[in-house]
Design an enzyme around this catalytic site. Sequence first.
Site, short mmCIF file in Angstrom:
data_model
loop_
_atom_site.label_atom_id
_atom_site.label_comp_id
_atom_site.label_asym_id
_atom_site.label_seq_id
_atom_site.Cartn_x
_atom_site.Cartn_y
_atom_site.Cartn_z
N LYS A 1 43.74 -8.37 -100.79
CA LYS A 1 43.14 -7.72 -99.62
C LYS A 1 42.30 -8.66 -98.77
O LYS A 1 42.35 -8.63 -97.55
CB LYS A 1 42.33 -6.49 -100.05
CG LYS A 1 43.20 -5.33 -100.49
CD LYS A 1 42.36 -4.10 -100.77
CE LYS A 1 43.27 -2.91 -101.07
NZ LYS A 1 44.15 -2.57 -99.93
N ASN B 1 42.52 -11.99 -98.55
CA ASN B 1 43.45 -12.93 -97.93
C ASN B 1 44.19 -12.27 -96.76
O ASN B 1 44.27 -12.83 -95.66
CB ASN B 1 44.43 -13.39 -99.02
CG ASN B 1 45.39 -14.47 -98.57
OD1 ASN B 1 45.27 -15.04 -97.49
ND2 ASN B 1 46.37 -14.75 -99.40
N THR C 1 40.92 6.01 -92.15
CA THR C 1 42.32 5.82 -91.81
C THR C 1 43.14 6.97 -92.40
O THR C 1 42.86 7.44 -93.51
CB THR C 1 42.85 4.48 -92.35
OG1 THR C 1 42.68 4.43 -93.77
CG2 THR C 1 42.08 3.32 -91.72
N GLU D 1 38.19 -5.92 -104.33
CA GLU D 1 39.01 -6.60 -105.33
C GLU D 1 38.30 -7.79 -105.95
O GLU D 1 38.92 -8.59 -106.66
CB GLU D 1 40.35 -7.03 -104.72
CG GLU D 1 41.27 -5.85 -104.43
CD GLU D 1 42.65 -6.26 -103.96
OE1 GLU D 1 43.58 -5.47 -104.14
OE2 GLU D 1 42.80 -7.38 -103.40
N ASP E 1 45.22 -3.38 -94.63
CA ASP E 1 44.58 -4.68 -94.43
C ASP E 1 44.70 -5.13 -92.98
O ASP E 1 43.77 -5.72 -92.42
CB ASP E 1 45.18 -5.72 -95.36
CG ASP E 1 44.88 -5.44 -96.82
OD1 ASP E 1 43.84 -4.81 -97.09
OD2 ASP E 1 45.68 -5.83 -97.69
N ASN F 1 40.05 5.20 -96.54
CA ASN F 1 41.05 6.22 -96.28
C ASN F 1 40.47 7.57 -96.67
O ASN F 1 39.32 7.67 -97.13
CB ASN F 1 42.37 5.90 -97.00
CG ASN F 1 42.24 5.90 -98.52
OD1 ASN F 1 41.36 6.55 -99.10
ND2 ASN F 1 43.13 5.17 -99.18
N SER G 1 50.06 7.71 -91.36
CA SER G 1 50.92 7.99 -90.20
C SER G 1 50.27 8.92 -89.19
O SER G 1 50.79 9.11 -88.09
CB SER G 1 52.24 8.60 -90.67
OG SER G 1 52.01 9.82 -91.36
N ALA G 2 49.10 9.48 -89.53
CA ALA G 2 48.39 10.36 -88.59
C ALA G 2 47.36 9.61 -87.76
O ALA G 2 46.68 10.21 -86.92
CB ALA G 2 47.71 11.50 -89.35
#
Length: 308
Positions: free
Chosen positions: A38, A40, A215, A135, A248, A179, A218-219
């Site tokens: 993530k 990177n 986030t 991470e 990312d 999310n 797709s919405a």
Amino acid sequence: MILVFGSLNMDLVMTVPVLPKPGETVLCPGYTLKPGGKGNNQAVAAARAGAPVAMAGCVGPDAFGSGLVENLVRAGVDTSGIHLVEQPTGCAMICVDADAENFISVASGANLAAASDRVEDSRLGPGTTVLMQMEVPAEQNWALIRRAHDLGSRTVLNVAPAADVPPEVLKLIDVLVVNEHEAAEIADRLGLSASSATGLARDLARTCGVTCVVTLGSAGALMAESDGALWTAAPLKINPVDTTGAGDAFCGILTAALDGGAEPAEALHRASVGASLACMALGAQESLPTSEAIDARLHEVAEPLRLS
């Protein structure tokens, strides 16, 4: 300048007919090795979006590690903050099915050696935006957030994978990116009761005094400010190939726009369109769009709508 403190992995990517279930073996024709992690990915996304970027993290004394550093150099990222440690470089196994859904398993390796005290004070300050994910060891993130806040840096935390963020740390963050699932987990730990994405964004922004971005795949995405302002952004209409790097891409592009002086709604617009573009090729980094590619598609999506 953006300083990304985070993970560096080599991704082992397999395209499979269906994602394996527990105990099931799924065959596929082959695999590819692709740069990932993530931290990177977000560093490369921000660099391609036009920002000056430096990466801080760890790799091992192996071909995966040297390959990841070389890839960042090609992307124009300052790699002087990447340290060589004894542990093997982080590695992820990614299966992608015919519907562009994915299954990911990560071996952290050298990422567990990432240390905030390796980031020099000279790299922090009012001209720096520090971007982090989950991470690397969480306590190293919290230590860097505290120091960056004290030195005047903007801080952006992407709580992915989901993690327990101390309330006192949340209040030091400028931008929180999550999310819907991650937002719900953080809200639950804070005793907040909202169930909708809109309510979660508003409650987290108000309670923590942050800009909260949720986030929605797709919405699209939502952005709530601590003063009650709320925007919603639609995604670009595409036929996805691989959604692995979308989150990312969103974080890197959003941070690049904010670091470059964009207003929050403009940054949200660019990030939403850029994340959509990142779903149009296999792999986490090959599809990360340039600033020019994002500019060319912005007109296809209405600017974020302010709901309050």
